[in-house]
Enzyme design. Structure first.
Site, PDB file in Angstrom:
ATOM      1  N   ALA A  76       0.865  -1.174   0.000  1.00  0.00           N
ATOM      2  CA  ALA A  76       0.000   0.000   0.000  1.00  0.00           C
ATOM      3  C   ALA A  76       0.906   1.229   0.000  1.00  0.00           C
ATOM      4  O   ALA A  76       2.067   1.159   0.423  1.00  0.00           O
ATOM      5  CB  ALA A  76      -0.888  -0.015   1.233  1.00  0.00           C
ATOM      6  N   GLY A 119       0.598  -4.979   0.991  1.00  0.00           N
ATOM      7  CA  GLY A 119      -0.601  -5.038   0.155  1.00  0.00           C
ATOM      8  C   GLY A 119      -0.343  -5.701  -1.187  1.00  0.00           C
ATOM      9  O   GLY A 119      -1.251  -6.277  -1.790  1.00  0.00           O
ATOM     10  N   GLU A 122      -0.706  -9.236  -0.515  1.00  0.00           N
ATOM     11  CA  GLU A 122      -2.138  -9.494  -0.281  1.00  0.00           C
ATOM     12  C   GLU A 122      -2.920  -9.473  -1.602  1.00  0.00           C
ATOM     13  O   GLU A 122      -3.823 -10.286  -1.807  1.00  0.00           O
ATOM     14  CB  GLU A 122      -2.685  -8.455   0.711  1.00  0.00           C
ATOM     15  CG  GLU A 122      -2.142  -8.710   2.119  1.00  0.00           C
ATOM     16  CD  GLU A 122      -2.375  -7.559   3.090  1.00  0.00           C
ATOM     17  OE1 GLU A 122      -2.157  -6.395   2.701  1.00  0.00           O
ATOM     18  OE2 GLU A 122      -2.757  -7.837   4.239  1.00  0.00           O
ATOM     19  N   GLU A 142       4.922  -5.016   6.952  1.00  0.00           N
ATOM     20  CA  GLU A 142       4.232  -3.937   7.662  1.00  0.00           C
ATOM     21  C   GLU A 142       4.782  -3.737   9.076  1.00  0.00           C
ATOM     22  O   GLU A 142       4.734  -2.638   9.613  1.00  0.00           O
ATOM     23  CB  GLU A 142       2.723  -4.236   7.744  1.00  0.00           C
ATOM     24  CG  GLU A 142       1.993  -4.127   6.425  1.00  0.00           C
ATOM     25  CD  GLU A 142       1.909  -5.441   5.667  1.00  0.00           C
ATOM     26  OE1 GLU A 142       2.742  -6.348   5.914  1.00  0.00           O
ATOM     27  OE2 GLU A 142       1.005  -5.575   4.827  1.00  0.00           O
TER      28      GLU A 142
HETATM   29  C1  HXC Z   1       5.070   4.308  -1.361  1.00  0.00           C
HETATM   30  C2  HXC Z   1       6.975   3.313  -2.167  1.00  0.00           C
HETATM   31  C3  HXC Z   1       6.584   2.081  -1.591  1.00  0.00           C
HETATM   32  C4  HXC Z   1       5.331   2.033  -0.893  1.00  0.00           C
HETATM   33  C5  HXC Z   1       8.486   1.809  -2.578  1.00  0.00           C
HETATM   34  N1  HXC Z   1       8.162   3.103  -2.761  1.00  0.00           N
HETATM   35  N2  HXC Z   1       7.548   1.168  -1.870  1.00  0.00           N
HETATM   36  N3  HXC Z   1       6.225   4.418  -2.044  1.00  0.00           N
HETATM   37  N4  HXC Z   1       4.624   3.172  -0.800  1.00  0.00           N
HETATM   38  N5  HXC Z   1       4.870   0.898  -0.356  1.00  0.00           N
HETATM   39  C6  HXC Z   1       8.908   4.127  -3.479  1.00  0.00           C
HETATM   40  C7  HXC Z   1      10.135   4.586  -2.721  1.00  0.00           C
HETATM   41  O1  HXC Z   1       9.799   5.575  -1.773  1.00  0.00           O
HETATM   42  C8  HXC Z   1      10.996   5.138  -3.847  1.00  0.00           C
HETATM   43  O2  HXC Z   1      10.506   6.425  -4.191  1.00  0.00           O
HETATM   44  C9  HXC Z   1      10.669   4.206  -5.000  1.00  0.00           C
HETATM   45  O3  HXC Z   1       9.438   3.573  -4.679  1.00  0.00           O
HETATM   46  C10 HXC Z   1      11.724   3.117  -5.176  1.00  0.00           C
HETATM   47  O4  HXC Z   1      11.908   2.488  -3.925  1.00  0.00           O
HETATM   48  P1  HXC Z   1      13.339   2.330  -3.215  1.00  0.00           P
HETATM   49  O5  HXC Z   1      13.088   2.142  -1.782  1.00  0.00           O
HETATM   50  O6  HXC Z   1      14.236   3.446  -3.620  1.00  0.00           O
HETATM   51  O7  HXC Z   1      13.868   0.995  -3.908  1.00  0.00           O
HETATM   52  P2  HXC Z   1      14.775  -0.144  -3.264  1.00  0.00           P
HETATM   53  O8  HXC Z   1      15.937   0.463  -2.524  1.00  0.00           O
HETATM   54  O9  HXC Z   1      15.056  -1.082  -4.377  1.00  0.00           O
HETATM   55  O10 HXC Z   1      13.863  -0.863  -2.171  1.00  0.00           O
HETATM   56  C11 HXC Z   1      12.706  -1.545  -2.607  1.00  0.00           C
HETATM   57  C12 HXC Z   1      11.828  -1.950  -1.387  1.00  0.00           C
HETATM   58  C13 HXC Z   1      11.545  -0.664  -0.546  1.00  0.00           C
HETATM   59  C14 HXC Z   1      12.552  -2.976  -0.537  1.00  0.00           C
HETATM   60  C15 HXC Z   1      10.542  -2.557  -1.948  1.00  0.00           C
HETATM   61  O11 HXC Z   1      11.050   0.359  -1.412  1.00  0.00           O
HETATM   62  C16 HXC Z   1      10.522  -0.899   0.524  1.00  0.00           C
HETATM   63  O12 HXC Z   1      10.847  -1.414   1.584  1.00  0.00           O
HETATM   64  N6  HXC Z   1       9.287  -0.449   0.272  1.00  0.00           N
HETATM   65  C17 HXC Z   1       8.235  -0.521   1.252  1.00  0.00           C
HETATM   66  C18 HXC Z   1       7.699  -1.916   1.370  1.00  0.00           C
HETATM   67  C19 HXC Z   1       6.608  -2.009   2.445  1.00  0.00           C
HETATM   68  O13 HXC Z   1       6.881  -1.728   3.609  1.00  0.00           O
HETATM   69  N7  HXC Z   1       5.417  -2.373   2.045  1.00  0.00           N
HETATM   70  C20 HXC Z   1       4.279  -2.445   2.962  1.00  0.00           C
HETATM   71  C21 HXC Z   1       3.509  -1.160   2.917  1.00  0.00           C
HETATM   72  S1  HXC Z   1       2.202  -1.146   4.079  1.00  0.00           S
HETATM   73  P3  HXC Z   1      11.524   7.656  -4.398  1.00  0.00           P
HETATM   74  O14 HXC Z   1      10.602   8.817  -4.660  1.00  0.00           O
HETATM   75  O15 HXC Z   1      12.331   7.754  -3.170  1.00  0.00           O
HETATM   76  O16 HXC Z   1      12.326   7.240  -5.613  1.00  0.00           O
HETATM   77  C22 HXC Z   1       0.989  -2.083   3.406  1.00  0.00           C
HETATM   78  C23 HXC Z   1      -0.258  -2.228   4.235  1.00  0.00           C
HETATM   79  C24 HXC Z   1      -1.334  -2.893   3.453  1.00  0.00           C
HETATM   80  O17 HXC Z   1       1.138  -2.586   2.346  1.00  0.00           O
HETATM   81  C25 HXC Z   1      -2.636  -2.655   4.113  1.00  0.00           C
HETATM   82  C26 HXC Z   1      -3.804  -2.904   3.203  1.00  0.00           C
HETATM   83  C27 HXC Z   1      -4.028  -1.902   2.132  1.00  0.00           C
END
Ligand code: HXC
Length: 268
Positions: A76, A119, A122, A142
């Site tokens: 998400a 997400g 999911e 998360e």
């Molecule tokens: C918003 C995101 C994002 C996310 C990545 N980006 N994941 N933006 N929401 N979930 C953005 C980053 O900010 C970055 O933007 C660009 O995508 C590239 O990501 P990087 O981090 O620079 O790439 P990398 O170093 O290769 O790392 C990849 C990654 C990391 C390991 C996937 O991005 C990451 O940990 N993302 C978050 C994963 C996460 O926690 N997901 C769960 C979310 S909560 P910029 O502008 O800096 O280039 C959830 C709850 C669900 O899903 C509930 C139900 C709806």
């Protein structure tokens, strides 16, 4: 700019998903590459609309849902959620859109590569057959954000891979490799990264040669295995099995076998 807490509809006409058809297969591709296909409410709205459009389109038998090679979806949209209050999260009811995806009756084949996180994992688990590239990294991170899965992760992941492994993934936030996910029963097949989309399309096209009513009812019955006790599930399956004898496709399928020819299913 002030944002309404009831904001659930798209605010822009940006195409956050792309849709095309290939014969009887409807293909949807997530299209927010700069943020690794992070799922904001607008994207989920467009996705649900397109899935429903394919579900109602009689010429489409199977749906493919794809991300990019780098990311199916990294979860998400964190930026969209970071400063929201409990009431804002509750009132916008974003899970209503996920419920629409859950209700799609036609089989959905996921073409997964790279990150399928939070997400994204999911959403992947809302699909029926999951073709994953060997570069896939799948998880529910998360916990690293001070929250937990909210779109079914604690339930679907546990049913898919069992309590011990689900606890490991959800409580540590670690990512499963493609082979770990395959061994755990979370994905259907693992393929070399260069073929992940074409393989998913191939699987969908093969499924699309089957009778569409049988496909839908078989999907419905398998999903009931998550929700029913065995004896109720068996009863449910049996009723759907009987229903198929009311279709022309059943007559065609069985007669084609006896006549040693390929069946021509019509979805009737
Ligand atoms: C918003 C995101 C994002 C996310 C990545 N980006 N994941 N933006 N929401 N979930 C953005 C980053 O900010 C970055 O933007 C660009 O995508 C590239 O990501 P990087 O981090 O620079 O790439 P990398 O170093 O290769 O790392 C990849 C990654 C990391 C390991 C996937 O991005 C990451 O940990 N993302 C978050 C994963 C996460 O926690 N997901 C769960 C979310 S909560 P910029 O502008 O800096 O280039 C959830 C709850 C669900 O899903 C509930 C139900 C709806």
């Amino acid at each position: 700019m002030t944002t309404s807490i009831l904001e659930t509809k798209p605010m822009t006409s940006e195409q956050l998903i792309l849709a095309e058809t290939d014969g009887a297969v409807g293909v949807i591709t997530l299209n927010r590459p700069k943020v690794l296909n992070a799922l904001n409410p607008e994207l989920m709205h467009q996705l649900a609309e397109q899935m429903e459009a394919f579900d109602h389109d009689e010429s489409i038998y199977v749906i493919v849902l794809a991300g990019s090679e780098r990311a199916f979806a990294a979860g998400a949209d964190i930026g969209d959620m970071a400063d929201r209050s409990t009431i804002e999260m509750y009132m916008r009811d974003q899970f209503a859109t996920w419920e629409r995806v859950k209700k799609i009756k036609k089989p959905i084949v996921a073409a997964v590569s790279g990150f399928a996180l939070g997400g994204g994992c999911e959403l992947m688990m809302h699909c029926d057959v999951i073709i994953a590239s060997d570069t896939s990294q799948i998880g529910q991170p998360e916990i690293n954000l001070g929250v937990m899965p909210g779109a079914g992760g604690t339930q679907r992941l546990t049913k898919a891979i069992g309590k011990a492994q689900a606890m490991d993934v959800i409580l540590t936030g670690r990512f499963l490799s493609a082979t770990e996910a395959l061994d755990a029963g979370l994905v259907s097949r693992v393929v070399p990264v260069e073929h992940f989309f074409t393989e998913a399309l191939k699987v969908a096209k093969k499924m699309a040669t089957k009778g569409p009513i049988a496909l839908r009812l078989a999907k419905e019955a398998v999903l009931k295995a998550h929700e029913m006790h065995l004896s109720e599930g068996l009863e449910y399956e049996r009723k759907l099995f009987y229903i198929l004898f009311a279709t022309e496709d059943q007559k065609e399928g069985m007669h084609a076998f006896m006549e040693k020819r390929k069946p021509e299913f019509k979805g009737k």
